[in-house]
Design a protein around this motif. Structure first.
Motif, PDB file in Angstrom:
ATOM      1  N   VAL A 216       0.891  -1.323  -0.016  1.00 31.19           N
ATOM      2  CA  VAL A 216      -0.005  -0.007  -0.026  1.00 31.19           C
ATOM      3  C   VAL A 216       0.949   1.274   0.144  1.00 31.19           C
ATOM      4  N   SER A 217       0.176   2.342  -0.406  1.00 30.52           N
ATOM      5  CA  SER A 217       1.095   3.798  -0.591  1.00 30.52           C
ATOM      6  C   SER A 217       1.538   4.267   1.011  1.00 30.52           C
ATOM      7  N   PRO A 218       2.463   4.663   1.317  1.00 32.95           N
ATOM      8  CA  PRO A 218       2.680   5.014   2.595  1.00 32.95           C
ATOM      9  C   PRO A 218       1.575   6.176   3.216  1.00 32.95           C
ATOM     10  N   GLY A 219       1.112   6.898   2.275  1.00 30.79           N
ATOM     11  CA  GLY A 219       0.171   8.000   2.643  1.00 30.79           C
ATOM     12  C   GLY A 219      -1.333   7.763   2.733  1.00 30.79           C
ATOM     13  N   ILE A 220      -1.541   6.356   2.449  1.00 29.19           N
ATOM     14  CA  ILE A 220      -2.986   6.148   2.225  1.00 29.19           C
ATOM     15  C   ILE A 220      -3.913   6.366   3.534  1.00 29.19           C
ATOM     16  N   PRO A 221      -5.049   6.909   3.504  1.00 32.70           N
ATOM     17  CA  PRO A 221      -5.709   7.075   4.786  1.00 32.70           C
ATOM     18  C   PRO A 221      -6.140   5.905   5.525  1.00 32.70           C
ATOM     19  N   GLY A 222      -6.172   5.875   6.679  1.00 34.01           N
ATOM     20  CA  GLY A 222      -6.415   4.782   7.395  1.00 34.01           C
ATOM     21  C   GLY A 222      -4.931   4.122   7.837  1.00 34.01           C
ATOM     22  N   GLY A 223      -3.810   4.375   7.459  1.00 32.21           N
ATOM     23  CA  GLY A 223      -2.710   3.952   7.817  1.00 32.21           C
ATOM     24  C   GLY A 223      -1.959   3.084   6.651  1.00 32.21           C
ATOM     25  N   ALA A 224      -0.683   2.737   7.004  1.00 36.22           N
ATOM     26  CA  ALA A 224      -0.095   1.660   5.959  1.00 36.22           C
ATOM     27  C   ALA A 224       0.937   0.812   6.631  1.00 36.22           C
ATOM     28  N   LEU A 235       1.594 -11.522  14.205  1.00 42.12           N
ATOM     29  CA  LEU A 235       0.296 -11.483  14.711  1.00 42.12           C
ATOM     30  C   LEU A 235       0.311 -12.277  16.018  1.00 42.12           C
ATOM     31  N   GLY A 236      -0.379 -11.471  16.966  1.00 41.01           N
ATOM     32  CA  GLY A 236      -0.481 -12.087  18.508  1.00 41.01           C
ATOM     33  C   GLY A 236      -1.505 -13.250  18.551  1.00 41.01           C
ATOM     34  N   PRO A 237      -1.898 -13.397  19.742  1.00 44.63           N
ATOM     35  CA  PRO A 237      -2.923 -14.667  20.028  1.00 44.63           C
ATOM     36  C   PRO A 237      -4.136 -14.107  19.486  1.00 44.63           C
ATOM     37  N   ASP A 238      -5.079 -14.864  18.902  1.00 45.46           N
ATOM     38  CA  ASP A 238      -6.291 -14.505  18.481  1.00 45.46           C
ATOM     39  C   ASP A 238      -6.317 -13.426  17.558  1.00 45.46           C
ATOM     40  N   GLU A 239      -5.303 -13.129  16.715  1.00 44.00           N
ATOM     41  CA  GLU A 239      -5.337 -12.009  15.811  1.00 44.00           C
ATOM     42  C   GLU A 239      -5.139 -12.660  14.296  1.00 44.00           C
ATOM     43  N   TYR A 240      -5.631 -12.221  13.297  1.00 44.08           N
ATOM     44  CA  TYR A 240      -5.690 -12.596  11.980  1.00 44.08           C
ATOM     45  C   TYR A 240      -5.271 -11.420  10.995  1.00 44.08           C
ATOM     46  N   PHE A 241      -4.838 -11.760   9.954  1.00 42.90           N
ATOM     47  CA  PHE A 241      -4.451 -11.067   8.877  1.00 42.90           C
ATOM     48  C   PHE A 241      -5.350 -11.251   7.595  1.00 42.90           C
ATOM     49  N   VAL A 242      -6.239 -10.295   7.161  1.00 41.82           N
ATOM     50  CA  VAL A 242      -7.114 -10.501   6.196  1.00 41.82           C
ATOM     51  C   VAL A 242      -6.684  -9.775   4.865  1.00 41.82           C
ATOM     52  N   LEU A 243      -6.890 -10.185   3.855  1.00 41.82           N
ATOM     53  CA  LEU A 243      -6.730  -9.381   2.564  1.00 41.82           C
ATOM     54  C   LEU A 243      -7.915  -9.484   1.513  1.00 41.82           C
ATOM     55  N   GLY A 244      -8.206  -8.666   0.744  1.00 40.40           N
ATOM     56  CA  GLY A 244      -8.994  -8.619  -0.515  1.00 40.40           C
ATOM     57  C   GLY A 244      -8.328  -9.290  -1.416  1.00 40.40           C
ATOM     58  N   ASP A 245      -9.057 -10.114  -2.292  1.00 38.56           N
ATOM     59  CA  ASP A 245      -8.491 -10.702  -3.377  1.00 38.56           C
ATOM     60  C   ASP A 245      -8.032  -9.688  -4.535  1.00 38.56           C
ATOM     61  N   ASN A 246      -8.420  -8.462  -4.607  1.00 35.07           N
ATOM     62  CA  ASN A 246      -8.286  -7.335  -5.318  1.00 35.07           C
ATOM     63  C   ASN A 246      -7.622  -6.274  -4.770  1.00 35.07           C
ATOM     64  N   THR A 247      -6.181  -6.779  -4.225  1.00 37.51           N
ATOM     65  CA  THR A 247      -5.582  -5.884  -3.489  1.00 37.51           C
ATOM     66  C   THR A 247      -5.369  -4.484  -3.856  1.00 37.51           C
ATOM     67  N   PRO A 248      -5.277  -4.036  -5.112  1.00 38.83           N
ATOM     68  CA  PRO A 248      -5.243  -2.469  -5.430  1.00 38.83           C
ATOM     69  C   PRO A 248      -6.593  -1.855  -5.204  1.00 38.83           C
ATOM     70  N   ARG A 249      -7.609  -2.555  -4.967  1.00 39.36           N
ATOM     71  CA  ARG A 249      -8.977  -1.801  -4.543  1.00 39.36           C
ATOM     72  C   ARG A 249      -9.164  -2.146  -3.268  1.00 39.36           C
ATOM     73  N   SER A 250      -8.508  -2.714  -2.367  1.00 45.73           N
ATOM     74  CA  SER A 250      -8.891  -3.210  -1.016  1.00 45.73           C
ATOM     75  C   SER A 250      -8.425  -2.348   0.247  1.00 45.73           C
ATOM     76  N   ARG A 251      -9.004  -2.119   1.176  1.00 42.36           N
ATOM     77  CA  ARG A 251      -8.356  -1.497   2.269  1.00 42.36           C
ATOM     78  C   ARG A 251      -8.490  -2.600   3.525  1.00 42.36           C
ATOM     79  N   ASP A 252      -7.209  -3.030   3.830  1.00 41.90           N
ATOM     80  CA  ASP A 252      -7.384  -4.271   4.617  1.00 41.90           C
ATOM     81  C   ASP A 252      -6.235  -4.327   5.492  1.00 41.90           C
ATOM     82  N   SER A 253      -5.879  -5.695   6.278  1.00 40.89           N
ATOM     83  CA  SER A 253      -4.860  -5.570   7.036  1.00 40.89           C
ATOM     84  C   SER A 253      -3.650  -4.937   6.545  1.00 40.89           C
ATOM     85  N   ARG A 254      -3.276  -5.018   5.329  1.00 40.73           N
ATOM     86  CA  ARG A 254      -2.158  -4.231   5.026  1.00 40.73           C
ATOM     87  C   ARG A 254      -2.165  -2.713   5.345  1.00 40.73           C
ATOM     88  N   CYS A 255      -3.224  -1.940   5.389  1.00 42.82           N
ATOM     89  CA  CYS A 255      -3.411  -0.696   5.956  1.00 42.82           C
ATOM     90  C   CYS A 255      -3.472  -0.612   7.570  1.00 42.82           C
TER      91      CYS A 255
END
Length: 285
Positions: A216-224, A235-255
């Motif tokens: 993701v771009s460093p200045g993306i709204p919501g964080g990077a 990831l800690g206990p009880d934590e998950y990492f989620v992604l959209g299949d279309n990552t260029p159009r997804s605001r997900d755990s990368r953000c």
């Protein structure tokens, strides 16, 4: 019964359509009425739940319990064709109030087991696209945790997303304890390129319509959280990492980082509308 003291037989069917078992109950067969009400509606919910939980894995056979429950409901409706004693205005008020209350109870009960959603974003394309209606099953998450590759629904409560207080649909890519980074077009988990389940290899191939896993771009709204190939999240206990299949159009755990287990509310099992999309698999393959 004297016709002046009873409604026409078809009135019993109208009552049963609104409140299952009510015609039996009002003609003195109270236990039968209660049995028909709770039996038919519980069977219908069970049938729908079985079909939703099976998703696209059984070639349509999972709908058989629902069809059996529907047949049971039709039997109840047929047997409701009977003369029902006149109950007056107050009686109709009681029937209507009971019907609204019980039907709301069944709707609430089912919403805790399964639910339908309409997709309004492109983040999961091409697997799930804008305008798709999906079945989501919730019951199994009461007894087990989501697995890598599954598509889940989760609440955004406590997550710094552009639209807090909503629900998102994304794919589980990282499990508790995993180390995650992205080296486009690959997703790196615990130092290895993730290729299983096969859907991750398919996305990383960058073959149309997929775009690979992107930073993701460093200045993306919501964080990077993952904006450089060297960035890593643990990831800690009880934590998950989620992604959209279309990552260029997804605001997900990368953000915004890890997703708490408590936010995950259901597993996506199938697309049911439009019909042209109903055969699109949403499993981990």
């Amino acid at each position: 019964m004297d016709d002046k003291r009873t409604y026409p037989k078809w009135t019993g069917e109208i009552m049963a359509l609104f409140l299952a078992g009510s015609a039996h109950f009002l003609t003195g067969r109270r236990m039968a009425g209660l049995a028909w009400h709770f039996g038919t509606l519980a069977a219908l919910q069970f049938g729908v739940l079985v079909a939703v939980m099976a998703g696209d894995a059984t070639g349509g056979l999972a709908i058989l319990p629902f069809l059996a429950a529907l047949a049971l409901w039709c039997v109840m409706l047929t047997q409701s064709y009977r003369p029902v004693p006149r109950i007056g205005a107050l009686g109709w008020v009681v029937v209507i109030v009971a019907g609204v209350g019980l039907n709301r109870f069944w709707a609430w009960n089912f919403s805790n087991l399964a639910q339908t959603y309409r997709i309004s974003s492109a983040s999961m394309a091409p697997t799930i696209v804008d305008g798709d209606w999906i079945f989501v099953e919730k019951l199994s998450l009461m007894f087990g945790d989501p697995e890598r590759g599954e598509i889940v629904v989760f609440r955004t409560d406590g997550i710094p997303t552009p639209t807090p207080g909503t629900e998102f649909v994304m794919r589980i890519a990282g499990l508790p304890g995993d180390r995650i980074r992205i080296q486009p077009p690959n997703l790196i988990v615990n130092g290895q390129v993730l290729t299983t389940p096969p859907v991750f290899k398919k996305i990383a191939s960058s073959e149309p319509p997929f775009n690979g896993f992107q930073l993701v771009s460093p200045g993306i709204p919501g964080g990077a959280v993952l904006s450089r190939p060297t960035d890593e999240i643990v990831l800690g206990p009880d934590e998950y990492f989620v992604l959209g299949d279309n990552t260029p159009r997804s605001r997900d755990s990368r953000c915004w980082g890890p997703l708490p287990r408590q936010n995950i509310t259901g597993r996506v099992k199938a697309i049911f509308w439009p019909p042209s999309r109903a055969d699109q698999p949403v499993n981990k393959e």
